[in-house]
Scaffold this motif. Structure first.
Motif, PDB file in Angstrom:
ATOM      1  N   LEU A  19     -12.226 -22.130  -6.034  1.00  0.00           N
ATOM      2  CA  LEU A  19     -12.236 -22.292  -7.491  1.00  0.00           C
ATOM      3  C   LEU A  19     -13.627 -21.954  -8.050  1.00  0.00           C
ATOM      4  O   LEU A  19     -13.749 -21.253  -9.064  1.00  0.00           O
ATOM      5  N   ARG A  20     -14.685 -22.424  -7.398  1.00  0.00           N
ATOM      6  CA  ARG A  20     -16.038 -22.179  -7.898  1.00  0.00           C
ATOM      7  C   ARG A  20     -16.392 -20.698  -7.859  1.00  0.00           C
ATOM      8  O   ARG A  20     -17.119 -20.203  -8.721  1.00  0.00           O
ATOM      9  N   ARG A  21     -15.874 -19.968  -6.871  1.00  0.00           N
ATOM     10  CA  ARG A  21     -16.141 -18.533  -6.829  1.00  0.00           C
ATOM     11  C   ARG A  21     -15.493 -17.834  -8.020  1.00  0.00           C
ATOM     12  O   ARG A  21     -16.085 -16.932  -8.622  1.00  0.00           O
ATOM     13  N   ALA A  22     -14.285 -18.271  -8.379  1.00  0.00           N
ATOM     14  CA  ALA A  22     -13.607 -17.687  -9.547  1.00  0.00           C
ATOM     15  C   ALA A  22     -14.392 -17.987 -10.815  1.00  0.00           C
ATOM     16  O   ALA A  22     -14.609 -17.101 -11.661  1.00  0.00           O
ATOM     17  N   LEU A  23     -14.848 -19.238 -10.979  1.00  0.00           N
ATOM     18  CA  LEU A  23     -15.593 -19.616 -12.177  1.00  0.00           C
ATOM     19  C   LEU A  23     -16.946 -18.907 -12.237  1.00  0.00           C
ATOM     20  O   LEU A  23     -17.389 -18.510 -13.323  1.00  0.00           O
ATOM     21  N   ALA A  24     -17.580 -18.721 -11.092  1.00  0.00           N
ATOM     22  CA  ALA A  24     -18.859 -18.004 -11.071  1.00  0.00           C
ATOM     23  C   ALA A  24     -18.673 -16.563 -11.520  1.00  0.00           C
ATOM     24  O   ALA A  24     -19.520 -16.008 -12.244  1.00  0.00           O
ATOM     25  N   THR A  25     -17.568 -15.953 -11.109  1.00  0.00           N
ATOM     26  CA  THR A  25     -17.292 -14.573 -11.525  1.00  0.00           C
ATOM     27  C   THR A  25     -17.076 -14.494 -13.031  1.00  0.00           C
ATOM     28  O   THR A  25     -17.612 -13.605 -13.705  1.00  0.00           O
ATOM     29  N   LEU A  26     -16.325 -15.428 -13.581  1.00  0.00           N
ATOM     30  CA  LEU A  26     -16.077 -15.445 -15.019  1.00  0.00           C
ATOM     31  C   LEU A  26     -17.359 -15.717 -15.802  1.00  0.00           C
ATOM     32  O   LEU A  26     -17.557 -15.175 -16.898  1.00  0.00           O
ATOM     33  N   THR A  27     -18.233 -16.555 -15.234  1.00  0.00           N
ATOM     34  CA  THR A  27     -19.519 -16.811 -15.875  1.00  0.00           C
ATOM     35  C   THR A  27     -20.372 -15.552 -15.895  1.00  0.00           C
ATOM     36  O   THR A  27     -20.957 -15.191 -16.920  1.00  0.00           O
ATOM     37  N   ASP A  28     -20.446 -14.858 -14.751  1.00  0.00           N
ATOM     38  CA  ASP A  28     -21.238 -13.631 -14.666  1.00  0.00           C
ATOM     39  C   ASP A  28     -20.716 -12.561 -15.618  1.00  0.00           C
ATOM     40  O   ASP A  28     -21.492 -11.757 -16.154  1.00  0.00           O
ATOM     41  N   GLN A  29     -19.412 -12.562 -15.862  1.00  0.00           N
ATOM     42  CA  GLN A  29     -18.807 -11.561 -16.747  1.00  0.00           C
ATOM     43  C   GLN A  29     -18.885 -11.965 -18.221  1.00  0.00           C
ATOM     44  O   GLN A  29     -18.489 -11.184 -19.089  1.00  0.00           O
ATOM     45  N   GLY A  30     -19.389 -13.178 -18.486  1.00  0.00           N
ATOM     46  CA  GLY A  30     -19.589 -13.604 -19.862  1.00  0.00           C
ATOM     47  C   GLY A  30     -18.377 -14.210 -20.537  1.00  0.00           C
ATOM     48  O   GLY A  30     -18.370 -14.380 -21.759  1.00  0.00           O
ATOM     49  N   PHE A  31     -17.353 -14.594 -19.766  1.00  0.00           N
ATOM     50  CA  PHE A  31     -16.161 -15.190 -20.375  1.00  0.00           C
ATOM     51  C   PHE A  31     -16.303 -16.695 -20.589  1.00  0.00           C
ATOM     52  O   PHE A  31     -15.745 -17.241 -21.539  1.00  0.00           O
ATOM     53  N   ILE A  32     -17.010 -17.376 -19.693  1.00  0.00           N
ATOM     54  CA  ILE A  32     -17.153 -18.822 -19.785  1.00  0.00           C
ATOM     55  C   ILE A  32     -18.612 -19.185 -19.582  1.00  0.00           C
ATOM     56  O   ILE A  32     -19.425 -18.361 -19.128  1.00  0.00           O
ATOM     57  N   GLU A  33     -18.937 -20.440 -19.920  1.00  0.00           N
ATOM     58  CA  GLU A  33     -20.307 -20.905 -19.767  1.00  0.00           C
ATOM     59  C   GLU A  33     -20.290 -22.398 -19.491  1.00  0.00           C
ATOM     60  O   GLU A  33     -19.594 -23.157 -20.174  1.00  0.00           O
ATOM     61  N   ALA A  34     -21.054 -22.806 -18.480  1.00  0.00           N
ATOM     62  CA  ALA A  34     -21.159 -24.225 -18.129  1.00  0.00           C
ATOM     63  C   ALA A  34     -22.399 -24.815 -18.789  1.00  0.00           C
ATOM     64  O   ALA A  34     -23.479 -24.218 -18.733  1.00  0.00           O
ATOM     65  N   THR A  35     -22.230 -25.969 -19.429  1.00  0.00           N
ATOM     66  CA  THR A  35     -23.341 -26.686 -20.048  1.00  0.00           C
ATOM     67  C   THR A  35     -23.468 -28.026 -19.348  1.00  0.00           C
ATOM     68  O   THR A  35     -22.532 -28.827 -19.389  1.00  0.00           O
ATOM     69  N   PRO A  36     -24.605 -28.287 -18.685  1.00  0.00           N
ATOM     70  CA  PRO A  36     -24.760 -29.552 -17.955  1.00  0.00           C
ATOM     71  C   PRO A  36     -24.479 -30.763 -18.834  1.00  0.00           C
ATOM     72  O   PRO A  36     -24.951 -30.853 -19.966  1.00  0.00           O
ATOM     73  N   GLY A  37     -23.684 -31.680 -18.302  1.00  0.00           N
ATOM     74  CA  GLY A  37     -23.357 -32.901 -19.020  1.00  0.00           C
ATOM     75  C   GLY A  37     -22.204 -32.775 -19.989  1.00  0.00           C
ATOM     76  O   GLY A  37     -21.728 -33.780 -20.519  1.00  0.00           O
ATOM     77  N   ARG A  38     -21.721 -31.552 -20.247  1.00  0.00           N
ATOM     78  CA  ARG A  38     -20.632 -31.349 -21.205  1.00  0.00           C
ATOM     79  C   ARG A  38     -19.409 -30.720 -20.568  1.00  0.00           C
ATOM     80  O   ARG A  38     -18.294 -31.038 -20.932  1.00  0.00           O
ATOM     81  N   GLY A  39     -19.602 -29.820 -19.622  1.00  0.00           N
ATOM     82  CA  GLY A  39     -18.474 -29.163 -18.990  1.00  0.00           C
ATOM     83  C   GLY A  39     -18.574 -27.657 -19.101  1.00  0.00           C
ATOM     84  O   GLY A  39     -19.618 -27.093 -19.420  1.00  0.00           O
ATOM     85  N   THR A  40     -17.449 -26.993 -18.837  1.00  0.00           N
ATOM     86  CA  THR A  40     -17.377 -25.538 -18.880  1.00  0.00           C
ATOM     87  C   THR A  40     -16.501 -25.121 -20.049  1.00  0.00           C
ATOM     88  O   THR A  40     -15.403 -25.645 -20.232  1.00  0.00           O
ATOM     89  N   PHE A  41     -16.987 -24.159 -20.833  1.00  0.00           N
ATOM     90  CA  PHE A  41     -16.316 -23.774 -22.065  1.00  0.00           C
ATOM     91  C   PHE A  41     -16.087 -22.268 -22.118  1.00  0.00           C
ATOM     92  O   PHE A  41     -16.854 -21.490 -21.535  1.00  0.00           O
ATOM     93  N   VAL A  42     -15.026 -21.879 -22.831  1.00  0.00           N
ATOM     94  CA  VAL A  42     -14.849 -20.473 -23.152  1.00  0.00           C
ATOM     95  C   VAL A  42     -15.997 -20.084 -24.069  1.00  0.00           C
ATOM     96  O   VAL A  42     -16.295 -20.769 -25.045  1.00  0.00           O
ATOM     97  N   LYS A  43     -16.638 -19.002 -23.732  1.00  0.00           N
ATOM     98  CA  LYS A  43     -17.861 -18.649 -24.442  1.00  0.00           C
ATOM     99  C   LYS A  43     -17.578 -18.233 -25.877  1.00  0.00           C
ATOM    100  O   LYS A  43     -16.668 -17.452 -26.155  1.00  0.00           O
ATOM    101  N   GLU A  44     -18.364 -18.794 -26.777  1.00  0.00           N
ATOM    102  CA  GLU A  44     -18.289 -18.419 -28.178  1.00  0.00           C
ATOM    103  C   GLU A  44     -18.931 -17.042 -28.360  1.00  0.00           C
ATOM    104  O   GLU A  44     -19.829 -16.659 -27.607  1.00  0.00           O
TER     105      GLU A  44
END
Length: 258
Positions: A69-94
């Motif tokens: 699961l983390r590898r999938a999320l890391a790929t989406l983060t690198d591609q700019g689709f999602i972003e993790a904010t410490p203490g808040r969670g992971t969000f679809v990028k605005e």
């Protein structure tokens, strides 16, 4: 690595990514998961700003282990689709927030105008001696006492910029206390009778974020910041504020108005 977790998957809903991944298809499970979430974003089932389920919930939904699961999320983060904010969670990028630079640039007004909630807090303040650059910007002799104010500014609780502001100390006594109480530099300057300030000069550069900036702006290694140095003046065009702001480069679009 293969996944041995056969936990039953939660049926998909309109708000959540679908959970149909095919083992033995020849396509890695992490890649299938990334493609499913990407499709849900593209097709509007996951909207900008939406919070993704936790890693545990997503791992259960897709029937995989956390590593996959983390590898999938890391790929989406690198591609700019999602972003993790410490203490808040992971969000679809605005989409990047449009930040116009005009003679009257006000952070809270700009963020509110984009339909987001502005926020801010003082992260440090002190009296120091003006170095050559600060003295030149404020048109005072080097060594003049200046008030340094460091602030972190946010939109919808997502950090956008770290601003370091310098003011002639004799002219802006207690500004740091007012800014700490209001969360706003503009309100603090208004309280001191300096609210009608105007932008006199702006300089923009870019560089990689340093360790402190990555921590405060919740940025992964390798991300860039835009450094905006500006001088604001009173109605007589006398400098009252020199600012060095570091914006998260992928969260803000600077727009220079002529």
């Amino acid at each position: 690595m293969t996944d041995a977790d056969d936990t039953p998957m939660t049926p998909p809903t309109e708000e959540a990514p679908s959970s149909d991944v095919a083992r033995g298809s020849g396509v890695a499970l992490w890649k299938q998961i990334a493609e499913r979430i990407e499709a849900d974003i593209a097709e509007g089932r996951l909207k900008p700003g939406a919070r993704l389920p936790t890693e545990a919930e997503l791992a259960e939904r897709f029937g995989v282990n956390r590593h996959t699961l983390r590898r999938a999320l890391a790929t989406l983060t690198d591609q700019g689709f999602i972003e993790a904010t410490p203490g808040r969670g992971t969000f679809v990028k605005e989409p990047p927030l449009r930040y116009p630079i005009t003679p009257r640039t006000r952070f809270s007004e700009i963020v509110s105008g984009e339909g987001r909630a502005p926020g801010g807090r003082v992260i440090g303040s002190r009296i120091e001696a003006a170095d050559a650059d600060i003295a030149a910007a404020l048109k005072v002799p080097p060594g003049t006492e200046v008030l340094r104010l460091d602030m972190l500014r946010e939109a919808d609780s997502v950090p956008l910029t770290i601003g370091t502001h310098w003011y002639i100390a004799d002219r802006c006594r207690d500004l740091d206390f007012i800014a700490a109480a209001t969360g706003s530099v503009t309100r603090a300057l208004e309280a001191l009778g300096l609210g009608d300030y105007r932008r006199l000069e702006t300089r923009i550069t870019a560089r990689l974020a340093d360790e402190e900036e990555r921590e405060l702006l919740a940025l992964p290694p390798g991300r860039a910041v835009m450094v905006v140095e500006s001088i604001n003046g009173d109605p007589k065009r006398q400098p009252i504020q020199f600012t060095r702001a570091r914006f998260s480069a992928d969260r803000v679009q600077l727009v220079v108005k002529n």
